[in-house]
Design a protein around this motif. Structure first.
Motif, PDB file in Angstrom:
ATOM      1  N   THR A 159      46.636 -28.231   9.805  1.00 19.84           N
ATOM      2  CA  THR A 159      47.214 -26.802   9.590  1.00 19.84           C
ATOM      3  C   THR A 159      46.015 -25.901  10.066  1.00 19.84           C
ATOM      4  OG1 THR A 159      48.316 -25.657   8.052  1.00 19.84           O
ATOM      5  CG2 THR A 159      46.735 -26.954   7.019  1.00 19.84           C
ATOM      6  N   PRO A 190      57.619 -33.810  11.304  1.00 24.91           N
ATOM      7  CA  PRO A 190      57.061 -34.326  10.194  1.00 24.91           C
ATOM      8  C   PRO A 190      55.718 -35.324  10.448  1.00 24.91           C
ATOM      9  CG  PRO A 190      59.303 -34.469   9.971  1.00 24.91           C
ATOM     10  CD  PRO A 190      58.983 -34.006  11.368  1.00 24.91           C
ATOM     11  N   ALA A 224      52.686 -26.600   7.438  1.00 23.17           N
ATOM     12  CA  ALA A 224      51.660 -26.640   8.390  1.00 23.17           C
ATOM     13  C   ALA A 224      51.885 -25.409   9.287  1.00 23.17           C
ATOM     14  CB  ALA A 224      51.803 -27.802   9.428  1.00 23.17           C
ATOM     15  N   PHE A 252      58.626 -27.822   2.501  1.00 23.91           N
ATOM     16  CA  PHE A 252      58.358 -28.411   3.692  1.00 23.91           C
ATOM     17  C   PHE A 252      58.451 -27.160   4.580  1.00 23.91           C
ATOM     18  CE2 PHE A 252      59.600 -30.020   7.727  1.00 23.91           C
ATOM     19  CZ  PHE A 252      58.718 -30.588   7.892  1.00 23.91           C
ATOM     20  N   SER A 255      51.407 -34.254   9.915  1.00 25.42           N
ATOM     21  CA  SER A 255      51.612 -34.101   8.314  1.00 25.42           C
ATOM     22  C   SER A 255      50.060 -33.660   7.633  1.00 25.42           C
ATOM     23  CB  SER A 255      51.802 -35.506   7.767  1.00 25.42           C
ATOM     24  OG  SER A 255      51.131 -36.312   8.214  1.00 25.42           O
ATOM     25  N   PHE A 256      49.209 -33.250   8.421  1.00 29.23           N
ATOM     26  CA  PHE A 256      47.880 -32.998   8.070  1.00 29.23           C
ATOM     27  C   PHE A 256      47.165 -31.786   8.681  1.00 29.23           C
ATOM     28  CE2 PHE A 256      43.126 -33.835   7.681  1.00 29.23           C
ATOM     29  CZ  PHE A 256      43.081 -33.868   6.077  1.00 29.23           C
ATOM     30  N   ASP A 276      47.788 -26.661   0.706  1.00 30.55           N
ATOM     31  CA  ASP A 276      48.143 -27.368  -0.568  1.00 30.55           C
ATOM     32  C   ASP A 276      49.543 -27.930  -0.889  1.00 30.55           C
ATOM     33  OD1 ASP A 276      48.755 -25.192  -1.452  1.00 30.55           O
ATOM     34  OD2 ASP A 276      48.161 -25.265  -3.519  1.00 30.55           O
ATOM     35  N   MET A 277      50.394 -27.300   0.341  1.00 28.90           N
ATOM     36  CA  MET A 277      51.876 -27.986   0.379  1.00 28.90           C
ATOM     37  C   MET A 277      52.226 -28.497   1.796  1.00 28.90           C
ATOM     38  SD  MET A 277      53.069 -24.115  -0.467  1.00 28.90           S
ATOM     39  CE  MET A 277      51.732 -23.019  -0.690  1.00 28.90           C
ATOM     40  N   ASP A 278      53.351 -29.175   1.824  1.00 35.07           N
ATOM     41  CA  ASP A 278      53.567 -29.788   3.103  1.00 35.07           C
ATOM     42  C   ASP A 278      54.177 -28.799   4.210  1.00 35.07           C
ATOM     43  OD1 ASP A 278      54.238 -31.701   4.898  1.00 35.07           O
ATOM     44  OD2 ASP A 278      55.743 -32.532   3.917  1.00 35.07           O
ATOM     45  N   ARG A 328      57.169 -26.345   9.250  1.00 37.57           N
ATOM     46  CA  ARG A 328      56.336 -26.187  10.262  1.00 37.57           C
ATOM     47  C   ARG A 328      56.433 -24.977  11.112  1.00 37.57           C
ATOM     48  NH1 ARG A 328      54.888 -29.979   7.417  1.00 37.57           N
ATOM     49  NH2 ARG A 328      54.733 -32.389   7.645  1.00 37.57           N
ATOM     50  N   THR A 349      63.427 -24.954   8.412  1.00 37.08           N
ATOM     51  CA  THR A 349      62.313 -25.699   8.210  1.00 37.08           C
ATOM     52  C   THR A 349      61.220 -25.749   9.272  1.00 37.08           C
ATOM     53  OG1 THR A 349      63.266 -27.536   9.428  1.00 37.08           O
ATOM     54  CG2 THR A 349      63.740 -27.425   7.103  1.00 37.08           C
TER      55      THR A 349
END
Length: 241
Positions: free
Chosen positions: A228, A222, A172, A127, A225-226, A168-170, A129, A77
């Motif tokens: 990227t 997490p 980053a 998800f 979250s915005f 457009d996905m979670d 990162r 993840t």
């Protein structure tokens, strides 16, 4: 969701500091590195970490390490790509073709390999990162370090492309642009070049690996979250953009 973090170049320096930070935050951690002996020493610091010998310049090695890590720890993840080399310091016309190729392959193509290996799984689970380690040299270009500067500029461009692809996905994808930190990469540089880098840092000192880990740790969390496709500065005031 259980967090599983891959840290490349994870046996030392910024990579190991990030691994410690993420482990303390509750992530299960896999250290990827080319140096088996250094990975064994890192286990003394992080005994719970999974260690995998990986050549980031080799797609087959990166793909295999991904499978090994997922089998041991579960879906990946989080990722920090800290593997990289500086190469020699010399003017462009004296730069060896092999050194140029090696630096681009490890620093830039290795970053691409990591994204190529991890993004499909992150898209399935919805998800992810990822933080790529670029450099202030990728923003400004250091004299006598053309290959390194070019490779890190490429990492910045790669970050922006990957961030937009996943926006457009979670998921980053961001990068950081550190000034120099006192890590093993200094062994590849001339003292003249080290002095040049220090002279350019308004803070008047080199970056601490723990400082890098604090910023990177948040980018992997997490809570980020915005943002990227962005470039986060760690240059001590050298680059103001």
């Amino acid at each position: 969701m259980d967090q599983v973090a891959v840290i490349t170049g994870g046996a030392r320096g910024i990579g190991l500091a990030c691994a410690q930070h993420l482990s303390q935050s509750g992530s299960k951690v896999a250290l990827w590195d080319t140096d088996a002996a250094a990975l064994a020493q890192a286990k003394d610091v992080l005994p719970q970490a999974e260690t995998v010998v990986v050549d980031m310049a080799d797609w087959v090695s990166v793909d295999a390490a991904t499978q090994v890590t997922q089998n041991a720890l579960g879906p990946i993840t989080q990722a920090v790509n800290s593997a990289g080399i500086a190469g020699p310091n010399m003017v462009i016309e004296d730069y060896s073709l092999q050194d140029w190729t090696d630096i681009i392959q490890i620093n830039l193509t290795g970053s691409f390999y990591l994204l190529r290996a991890l993004l499909p799984g992150m898209k399935v689970q919805g998800f992810g990162r990822i933080v790529l380690i670029a450099s202030v040299a990728g923003k400004e270009g250091n004299p006598n370090a053309s290959a390194y500067s070019a490779s890190k500029a490429g990492v910045i461009g790669l970050t922006k492309s990957a961030g937009k692809e996943c926006a457009d996905m979670d998921i980053a994808v961001n990068c950081v642009t550190p000034a120099a930190a006192k890590t093993r990469i200094f062994d590849q540089m001339s003292q003249e070049h080290i002095d040049y880098m220090l002279s350019k840092i308004p803070r008047g000192r080199f970056l601490l690996v723990e400082e890098a880990a604090e910023m990177i740790g948040w980018l992997c969390s997490p809570a980020n979250s915005f943002t990227t496709g962005a470039v986060f500065d760690l240059s001590g005031g050298r680059a103001t953009y």
